[in-house]
Design an enzyme around this catalytic site. Structure first.
Site, PDB file in Angstrom:
ATOM      1  N   GLY A 212     -10.043  96.026  55.321  1.00 56.43           N
ATOM      2  CA  GLY A 212      -8.589  95.884  55.486  1.00 56.43           C
ATOM      3  C   GLY A 212      -8.088  96.847  56.540  1.00 56.43           C
ATOM      4  N   ASN A 213      -6.798  97.056  56.577  1.00 52.37           N
ATOM      5  CA  ASN A 213      -6.239  98.042  57.505  1.00 52.37           C
ATOM      6  C   ASN A 213      -4.986  98.669  56.891  1.00 52.37           C
ATOM      7  OD1 ASN A 213      -3.826  96.465  58.418  1.00 52.37           O
ATOM      8  ND2 ASN A 213      -5.442  95.047  59.050  1.00 52.37           N
ATOM      9  N   HIS A 214      -4.378  99.605  57.603  1.00 51.11           N
ATOM     10  CA  HIS A 214      -3.289 100.409  57.029  1.00 51.11           C
ATOM     11  C   HIS A 214      -1.907  99.766  57.142  1.00 51.11           C
ATOM     12  CE1 HIS A 214      -5.722 103.802  56.021  1.00 51.11           C
ATOM     13  NE2 HIS A 214      -6.224 103.864  57.243  1.00 51.11           N
ATOM     14  N   SER A 215      -1.810  98.518  57.598  1.00 54.75           N
ATOM     15  CA  SER A 215      -0.480  97.913  57.763  1.00 54.75           C
ATOM     16  C   SER A 215       0.261  97.866  56.421  1.00 54.75           C
ATOM     17  CB  SER A 215      -0.629  96.499  58.319  1.00 54.75           C
ATOM     18  OG  SER A 215       0.610  95.835  58.218  1.00 54.75           O
ATOM     19  N   ALA A 280      -0.999  92.282  60.749  1.00 54.75           N
ATOM     20  CA  ALA A 280      -2.183  92.930  61.313  1.00 54.75           C
ATOM     21  C   ALA A 280      -3.390  92.208  60.712  1.00 54.75           C
ATOM     22  CB  ALA A 280      -2.185  94.405  60.957  1.00 54.75           C
TER      23      ALA A 280
END
Ligand code: CTP
Length: 403
Positions: A212-215, A280
């Site tokens: 995943g990512n930090h969005s 994102a």
């Protein structure tokens, strides 16, 4: 759903025989989903009781600056009422009240609330035909309209005096329809569909792990909320996010993976006027998802990744009437890379997030953007809250829709 649903309406009732119609008017507003508070001039209570309007509005009715309940000794704040209202309606508006309104004679709570209100104010005059025709009434109406108040014209017909002519207050149904139509017409995106992607996507590795990512999704949610405030029909396709839509009329579709986001987007894309890709989206996903939790049996683990589908690229390919906006987050050659993305993905414009600025980017409440269009014009904005950035983005888009 009525455009008044969820809105706060302050109904000001003055001392005219048409005050009896405010019972029906209050019912109609409540049925439309509005929260209604009533403020009356003291003399208006001779025409309809505060109790009737309190029961129908499901709120206390205000008539005096000081709360009559002496034990509580509280102050009915005109400022609070004025600021609470999304819309104010003065119905019936007598010649006397209209004259005081334009002169700023705040000798009762209704007029003090009117002067404190920052919202659009509708005025439904009601009086006998000779009073309605009098130059002083005409002058009051002209000045009140010049202040930006919206006049709901009186109707012609039989008057309480027995005379026939112009001066009857509009019927409650007509007032409701007038207000709804006026509000819709003043909303720049009314009748338009807007699609927004937001948040991260999670690509499963096994039943408990993901890429995943930090969005946080905040920028996309602010865009959706602003579009809804501007009257659009909003479809928000969001990856996992703790953001919320503040009870605004937004169709929120929660997804997890890029593939789910892709499917949800293309269910709606054909019919929208504006599409903004603020998500994102993970660029890669595990080639295979392990059915059981992966054990740490080896010293190292290699996960083979394959690309996800580029949703925005596909939106660009299928673009017809849509005004299509992407987001770019670049760390070098920002403008050149953003322009390349406009061309590659067939965009109308791209919002370039600068990572060079403190306060901008993932998980922050603020953002610093520039908008670059397909003719390579660039518009720069200061560091602002994401709510304000969303306003800037729609202020940029709206004039382009009619061009
Ligand atoms: N985007 C998308 N679907 C993807 C990847 C990206 O819809 N699978 C959208 C994003 O929502 C954003 C824009 O494409 O609006 C830019 O994404 P970005 O990842 O920065 O661009 P890429 O084309 O993937 O290029 P690169 O990562 O090489 O910078």
């Amino acid at each position: 759903m009525s455009i008044l649903s969820g809105k706060n309406i302050l109904l000001g009732v003055t001392a005219g025989i048409a005050a009896y119609k405010t019972a029906q008017l209050t019912r109609l507003f409540v049925k439309a989903g509005a929260d209604v508070k009533v403020v009356m001039t003291p003399n208006a209570t001779d025409f309809i009781t505060p109790l009737t309007l309190s029961v129908l509005s499901k709120n206390p009715v205000f008539t005096e600056f000081i709360n009559e309940d002496k034990e509580k000794e509280s102050w009915n704040s005109h400022v609070d009422l004025g600021l609470w209202a999304d819309y104010m309606l003065i119905a019936p508006a007598t010649a006397n009240t209209m004259s005081k309104m334009h002169q700023g004679t705040a000798d009762n709570l209704l007029i003090a609330s009117y002067i404190s209100a920052k919202c659009p104010v509708f005025i439904a005059p009601a009086m006998d035909l000779d009073m309605y025709k009098h130059p002083s009434t005409k002058e009051s109406l002209r000045i009140l309209a010049s202040f930006g108040n919206i006049i709901i014209p009186a109707e012609t017909g039989e008057l309480a005096s027995g005379l026939e002519g112009k001066g009857r207050m509009s019927e409650p149904e007509t007032i409701l329809a007038f207000m709804e139509n006026h509000i819709k017409a003043s909303l720049a995106l009314y009748g338009k569909k807007v699609l927004i992607t937001a948040g991260p996507t999670y690509e499963a590795i096994d039943p408990v792990r993901y890429i995943g990512n930090h969005s946080s999704g905040k920028m996309g949610f602010e865009l959706a909320k602003q579009a809804a405030r501007l009257g659009a029909e909003v479809i928000l396709v969001s990856g996992p996010s703790s953001q919320n839509c503040d009870n605004l009329p937004i169709e929120r579709i929660d997804v997890v993976s890029a593939e789910q986001m892709y499917k949800a987007v293309f269910k709606y894309y054909n019919k929208v006027t504006v599409a903004i890709a603020a998500a994102a989206v993970a660029d890669f996903k595990p080639a295979e998802v392990a059915l059981q939790k992966i054990k740490k049996s080896e010293d190292s683990l290699t996960i083979k990744l394959t690309p996800t589908q580029d949703i925005l690229l596909e939106m660009g390919k299928r673009k017809k009437q849509q005004f299509l906006v992407g987001f770019a987050l670049e760390t070098e050659n920002e403008v050149q890379n953003a322009i390349k993305k406009i061309k590659k993905k067939n965009l109308d414009a791209i919002v370039l997030n600068s990572l060079q600025d403190e306060g901008a980017g993932f998980k922050k409440d603020t953002n610093k953007i520039s908008i670059i269009d397909k003719s390579e014009n660039s518009f720069e904005f200061n560091l602002k809250s994401k709510t304000e950035v969303a306003e800037d983005i729609f202020n940029y888009i709206i004039p382009k829709l009619d061009a």
